[in-house]
Design a protein around this motif. Sequence first.
Motif, PDB file in Angstrom:
ATOM      1  N   GLU A  74       0.734  -1.281   0.107  1.00 27.55           N
ATOM      2  CA  GLU A  74      -0.037   0.028   0.034  1.00 27.55           C
ATOM      3  C   GLU A  74       0.920   1.168   0.076  1.00 27.55           C
ATOM      4  OE1 GLU A  74      -2.430  -0.601   3.480  1.00 27.55           O
ATOM      5  OE2 GLU A  74      -3.391  -2.393   2.576  1.00 27.55           O
ATOM      6  N   ASP A  78       0.720   4.127  -2.806  1.00 24.48           N
ATOM      7  CA  ASP A  78       0.576   5.444  -2.460  1.00 24.48           C
ATOM      8  C   ASP A  78       1.620   6.614  -2.939  1.00 24.48           C
ATOM      9  OD1 ASP A  78      -0.835   7.489  -1.043  1.00 24.48           O
ATOM     10  OD2 ASP A  78       1.075   7.459  -0.007  1.00 24.48           O
ATOM     11  N   GLY A  81       1.298   6.892  -6.669  1.00 27.50           N
ATOM     12  CA  GLY A  81       0.191   7.414  -7.090  1.00 27.50           C
ATOM     13  C   GLY A  81      -0.703   6.291  -7.948  1.00 27.50           C
ATOM     14  N   ALA A  82      -0.373   4.899  -7.443  1.00 23.94           N
ATOM     15  CA  ALA A  82      -1.251   4.147  -8.164  1.00 23.94           C
ATOM     16  C   ALA A  82      -2.385   3.907  -7.133  1.00 23.94           C
ATOM     17  CB  ALA A  82      -0.550   2.655  -8.145  1.00 23.94           C
ATOM     18  N   SER A  83      -3.768   3.835  -7.797  1.00 21.14           N
ATOM     19  CA  SER A  83      -4.894   3.992  -6.951  1.00 21.14           C
ATOM     20  C   SER A  83      -5.293   2.589  -6.331  1.00 21.14           C
ATOM     21  CB  SER A  83      -6.061   4.392  -7.805  1.00 21.14           C
ATOM     22  OG  SER A  83      -6.278   3.393  -8.888  1.00 21.14           O
ATOM     23  N   ASP A  84      -4.644   1.268  -6.798  1.00 22.03           N
ATOM     24  CA  ASP A  84      -5.202   0.103  -6.426  1.00 22.03           C
ATOM     25  C   ASP A  84      -3.746  -0.555  -5.837  1.00 22.03           C
ATOM     26  OD1 ASP A  84      -5.868  -2.432  -6.024  1.00 22.03           O
ATOM     27  OD2 ASP A  84      -6.986  -2.552  -8.004  1.00 22.03           O
ATOM     28  N   GLU A  87      -2.151  -3.352  -8.066  1.00 22.38           N
ATOM     29  CA  GLU A  87      -1.456  -3.133  -9.045  1.00 22.38           C
ATOM     30  C   GLU A  87       0.398  -2.974  -8.954  1.00 22.38           C
ATOM     31  OE1 GLU A  87      -3.453   0.552 -10.183  1.00 22.38           O
ATOM     32  OE2 GLU A  87      -4.199  -0.413 -11.809  1.00 22.38           O
ATOM     33  N   ASP A 211       4.224   9.762 -10.743  1.00 21.68           N
ATOM     34  CA  ASP A 211       2.847   9.553 -10.297  1.00 21.68           C
ATOM     35  C   ASP A 211       2.493   8.911 -11.779  1.00 21.68           C
ATOM     36  OD1 ASP A 211       0.063   9.705 -10.606  1.00 21.68           O
ATOM     37  OD2 ASP A 211       0.194  11.348  -9.018  1.00 21.68           O
ATOM     38  N   SER A 213      -0.515   7.860 -12.554  1.00 17.19           N
ATOM     39  CA  SER A 213      -1.520   8.260 -13.134  1.00 17.19           C
ATOM     40  C   SER A 213      -1.392   9.688 -14.145  1.00 17.19           C
ATOM     41  CB  SER A 213      -2.590   8.912 -12.153  1.00 17.19           C
ATOM     42  OG  SER A 213      -2.165   9.870 -11.514  1.00 17.19           O
ATOM     43  N   ARG A 239      -1.305  -1.667 -14.998  1.00 12.89           N
ATOM     44  CA  ARG A 239      -2.695  -1.505 -14.922  1.00 12.89           C
ATOM     45  C   ARG A 239      -3.224  -3.059 -14.415  1.00 12.89           C
ATOM     46  NH1 ARG A 239      -4.253   3.374 -17.026  1.00 12.89           N
ATOM     47  NH2 ARG A 239      -2.788   4.153 -18.462  1.00 12.89           N
TER      48      ARG A 239
END
Lengths: 421, 140
Positions: A74, A78, A81-84, A87, A211, A213, A239
């Motif tokens: 996690e 963070d 900048g990976a949301s999940d 991944e 990041d 994203s 992804r």
Amino acid sequence: MAGIGKSLRPDFPILDQKIGGNSLVYLDNAATSQKPRVVIESLANFYSIANSNVHRSVHTLAERATDLYERARERVADFIGASDPSEIIFVRNTTEAINVVAYAFARPRLAPGDEIVVAILNHHSNLVPWQQVAAQTGAKLRAIPLTRGLRLDMRAAASIIGPGTKIVAITHKSNVTGTIVDVAALAHMARQVGAAVVIDAAQSVPHLPVDVSQLDCDFLAFSGHKMAGPMGIGVLYGRRELLEEMPPFMTGGEMVREVELENATWNDVPLKFEAGTPNVAGAVALATAIDYLSAIGMRSIADHEKALAAAAWDRLEEIDGIQCVKPTDGSNGIVSFCMTDVHPHDVATILDSEGVAVRAGHHCAQPLHKALGVPATVRASFYLYNDHDDVERLASALRAARQFFHKRGGSSRNPVSDSTR
Amino acid sequence: MSDRLNDIYPETLREHYENPRNYRVLEGATSEALAMNPVCGDEVKVYLKANKEKVSEVTFQGHLCAISLASASLMSEAVRDRTPQEVAITSRDFEAMMRGSDSIALGDLDALRSIRAYRVRIRCALLPWEALRKACQVLV
């Protein structure tokens, strides 16, 4: 903001030593960075209080180890900048991460005539796996050249990336020139033709804010050991939808859901890609390294290294017979050069005798050196614990190198420019 | 000048680096061979004038560091006017010396003994000898 530069030196036990009677100036950070005490202790702590295998046993230590491992995942997600967090796949290093993509993503998809686009400035780790994919699938390798100013030639990129392109595999920041590539612009070109974007971020994630994203890449690879973390732990970001479509890279324990004698089904991502016992302590210590870097701030680290490199270029230009390999838009903490009449390995040996650690050679970027027209360079690469004193030590060691081989008036023969080719 | 530097680059080595002997392409060479160091991209080509009785001339050219260059220069003198068998023995003895043996005295080549303390650079000293061995293969 915490201090930066010399005030951080006491955090790094290895820097407190003398080499050949001189205090160590470590300028080989692009090869591997040094580790702060908190990271070294994090490794020891894991083995002292939490060591157990992950995602298997149900006892307290196993819970503790699994919790630390997943929290590390996690933390990494963070940080980039990976949301999940699913991944984030833990691997050994950047090279392994790129091989996962080459084997599990590219090989099953590519067909004869498809194109893989790389760049001349790529490190071998983001070139050789693609040569292999091309050889196996019949795909064609195409390379984006550099401009005279040592930047990626975006105009050439626009003409090379086309309907045949299936993979665009590029280095975010060159380990030789420090050139930063506009990944978002390349990703935009790749999106228009439906190509996947694979980024080697081994030199960017440790040194500047990254990041995924914003970069809009499909895969991004980096190593823990270049960012104050331990060796043997690295990261592949992918992804989620692509990771789910991909077959596993390696098979065996942990990555399976159900196994019968003659077949098996795969675990969910990310565990599908983490066959066997992972480097749990390494992942946990990498998260500690990320905490350490984040407390200082990636923007501050990037600015600090840039300032040191700028000062180093100024000093180098004052020394007779130094040829700088300097991109027009800045080298971002990396300073590569040649010294007339003195081979890079001899420069590095003489610098070492003065306590200054640099790298010499082709830095695993032979096509780039060919394009630069030199077989090898000397590279000084800065990190957060370096300071202007280190720049001065580099300059004075280079003057010593100059003097050493010119003591008797020097020789007119130049072994670097002579060629048998 | 630090003692450490004089240890790794002793006087004989520096003298051969600054004034290498036989650094040229050999017109009418009977054989030639290339050796490359994958670590740094260095390469050297060794040229011979030789027959089955005698190696009469040895020259070399390439991209080389001080250690490789001095090693090649010393080599070109040490093996000239020897039989191919003698060249093979010297080559074997030199490699044994670079890998740690102290049992054989090799004259001027002993100047390279200091390099043994620098593990990564032993290959530099051995590079021209690899080319020499390849160039000699046609003789035996």
